[in-house]
Design a protein around this motif. Structure first.
Motif, short mmCIF file in Angstrom:
data_model
loop_
_atom_site.label_atom_id
_atom_site.label_comp_id
_atom_site.label_asym_id
_atom_site.label_seq_id
_atom_site.Cartn_x
_atom_site.Cartn_y
_atom_site.Cartn_z
N CYS A 70 80.23 -60.99 5.59
CA CYS A 70 80.58 -60.53 6.97
C CYS A 70 79.52 -60.68 8.04
O CYS A 70 79.82 -61.42 9.00
N ARG A 109 81.52 -69.32 5.89
CA ARG A 109 80.93 -68.30 6.86
C ARG A 109 79.75 -68.22 6.76
O ARG A 109 78.93 -67.33 6.29
N LYS A 116 78.04 -59.54 15.42
CA LYS A 116 79.02 -58.87 14.84
C LYS A 116 79.79 -57.83 15.72
O LYS A 116 78.86 -57.15 16.58
N HIS A 381 90.20 -57.64 6.03
CA HIS A 381 89.80 -56.65 7.32
C HIS A 381 91.13 -55.68 7.74
O HIS A 381 90.67 -54.74 8.49
N ARG A 394 86.77 -51.73 0.09
CA ARG A 394 87.91 -52.05 0.07
C ARG A 394 88.42 -52.17 -1.47
O ARG A 394 87.53 -52.25 -2.32
N GLU A 423 85.63 -62.51 2.69
CA GLU A 423 84.25 -62.05 2.81
C GLU A 423 83.72 -61.78 1.33
O GLU A 423 84.28 -61.00 0.37
N ASP A 453 80.85 -55.30 6.50
CA ASP A 453 81.81 -55.07 5.45
C ASP A 453 81.61 -55.32 4.10
O ASP A 453 80.56 -56.04 3.85
MN MN Z 1 83.81 -58.48 8.44
#
Ligand code: MN
Ligand code: PEP
Length: 474
Positions: A70, A109, A116, A381, A394, A423, A453
């Motif tokens: 993230c 990523r 961010k 997300h 999550r 992520e 995250d």
């Molecule tokens: Mn994120």
């Protein structure tokens, strides 16, 4: 067609969200000047090659895997962290090639995911209000480093360059040689059932390769792999100086030999020579950049900046995206309907996807953009929650469920879910609940290292790859 008034700095006349208030404007202009002098981090030929791959994804001929942290930290610029992420992405892509029977396009990523967006500019720490952490490119996570420091923009360039250099070196040195998938460090897959399943797939791929070799028809693209880089294009003070007017070859580049980039059809051309070579603006900070959920307002700075660059770009789409905005965005960012130019990264949450995704699919697929966008599911997300003790997490099941629903809905709507956006990290973190290890709330503290995250660990990420593979094979 991008209007003539576009320039790499035209975003400056628009309202902007998530903009930092830099404390030292002179230091900032010095840094920006220095950045505009530095060489591009990626080459236009690579950017065009990725766009050609994404055109294949839009047409249902390839699948896109995009993943990484993230918030990438400068500290992650070290051999083990880079290697474990590359290996995980490659392992997942093997599973996906096997499952989809399609080429897999990989985007990390990585090498620049340093900025961010935050929901609040400040946060409470020991009863004191302090500036929020906005990513290593602006401030530090340490409580005594929360002041924005413009010199971090230059550091971000150098950390990107070092990370990218090691990605390129590892890939050039055969980290990805599909002849020996079992050398990719399967040891970290501890679950015996998962390990057996993965080994079976790897040996099935090896058998196929041996067969192709025997009949001398092994496709070029299996000899080496590509890994492209991406980040959210949030900090326009950083993206602007790395955006350059560059010549594209009259004959599309062979990069690699197997992928022919198309003649560019984007319209931000400044010059066209008699040989057909064109000059186009490329954001050379990464191959692919995306507009986040908080910065996609039609008349604001980020959309203005993005509409002028020739890179393939992503747009996050969520519960707050009106259907009419979706088409307006496409018309603004991709007026020529170039296939593969735009990736719509949908992130609704497991509870909203059934309701919202079909409407968005119909709006796009019933318009002039039919089969020209890449639909990519970000099942992360829309599924973030806090435990009673305040830990951001999550549930693997929610992530799984949004992805599964997206695959099903696209199939039912006659469109193609062309990719996933995750992520993840190659390390054995304990940030998301569930998965085959059955991580519970009490386990989160074992190895929770994300500064933003929660990420899937290597096992949870591989499991998701199996889910997608199963969907395509059943
Ligand atoms: Mn994120
Ligand atoms: C992200 O991808 O880390 C992110 C902030 O996502 P979104 O813009 O979709 O909230």
């Amino acid at each position: 067609m991008a209007s003539v008034s576009w320039s790499p700095s035209s975003w400056r006349s628009k309202p902007i969200k998530q903009a930092p208030a830099y404390p030292e404007p002179e230091k900032l202009s010095h840094v920006v000047k220095e950045l505009s002098r530095m060489p591009p981090l990626v080459h236009p030929n690579e950017i065009l090659a990725l766009k050609a791959h994404l055109r294949d994804v839009a047409h249902g001929k390839a699948f896109l895997l995009q993943g990484g942290d993230c918030a990438e930290l400068f500290d992650y610029c070290e051999q083990d962290a880079i290697e474990s992420k590359i290996k995980l992405l490659l392992q997942m892509s093997l599973v996906l090639i096997w499952g989809t029977n399609k080429r897999v396009v990989r985007i990390g990523r990585m090498a620049g995911q340093y900025a961010k967006p935050r929901s609040s500019p400040t946060e409470l720490h020991d009863g004191m209000e302090i500036p929020s952490f906005r990513g290593d490119i602006l401030n530090g996570y340490r409580v005594d480093q929360r002041q924005i420091d413009p010199s971090r923009l230059l550091k971000a360039y150098h950390y990107s360059a070092a990370t990218l250099n090691y990605i390129r070196a590892s890939i050039a040195s055969g980290i990805a040689d599909l002849h020996s998938p079992l050398n990719w460090g399967l040891g970290h897959v501890r679950d015996p059932v998962l390990k057996e399943k993965y080994s079976a797939i790897a040996s099935s791929i090896q058998q196929t390769l041996r067969f192709l070799e025997a009949i001398k028809s092994r496709p070029d693209e299996l000899q080496s792999v590509e890994l492209f880089t991406s980040h959210e294009g949030l900090l326009l003070e950083y993206e602007q100086p790395l955006t350059r007017l560059l010549e594209t070859p009259p004959t599309p580049p062979a990069f690699p030999a197997s992928s022919r980039a198309p003649s560019p059809t984007v319209s931000n051309t400044n010059d066209e020579s008699s040989t057909g070579a064109k000059q186009l603006y490329f954001d050379t900070s990464a191959h692919f950049i995306w507009i986040g959920d908080r910065t996609r307002q039609l008349d604001h700075a980020h959309v203005e900046f993005f509409r002028g660059i020739s890179n393939p770009i992503g747009v996050k789409v969520g519960p707050t995206t009106p259907t009419s905005d979706l088409l307006a965005l496409l018309r603004m960012l991709n007026p020529d309907c170039e296939p593969g130019k735009i990736t719509l990264i949908t992130r609704y949450g497991a509870n909203n996807v059934e309701d919202l995704l079909p409407k968005h699919i119909r709006a796009v697929e019933d318009s002039e953009y039919r089969r020209s966008v890449v639909w990519q599911c970000d099942p992360m997300h829309g599924n973030t929650l806090s435990t009673p003790s305040g830990i951001k997490t999550r549930r693997f099941n929610d992530i799984y469920s949004e992805l599964q629903a997206s695959l099903r809905i696209h199939k039912a709507q006659g469109s193609y879910l062309g990719g996933v956006h995750l992520e993840l990290t190659g390390d054995a973190v304990t940030e998301c609940l569930g998965g085959s290890e059955g991580l519970e709330e009490d386990d989160l503290s074992i190895n929770y290292t994300s500064f933003c995250d929660p990420r899937l660990n290597e096992k949870q990420a591989l499991e998701l790859a199996f889910l997608v593979a199963d969907h395509f094979r059943s």
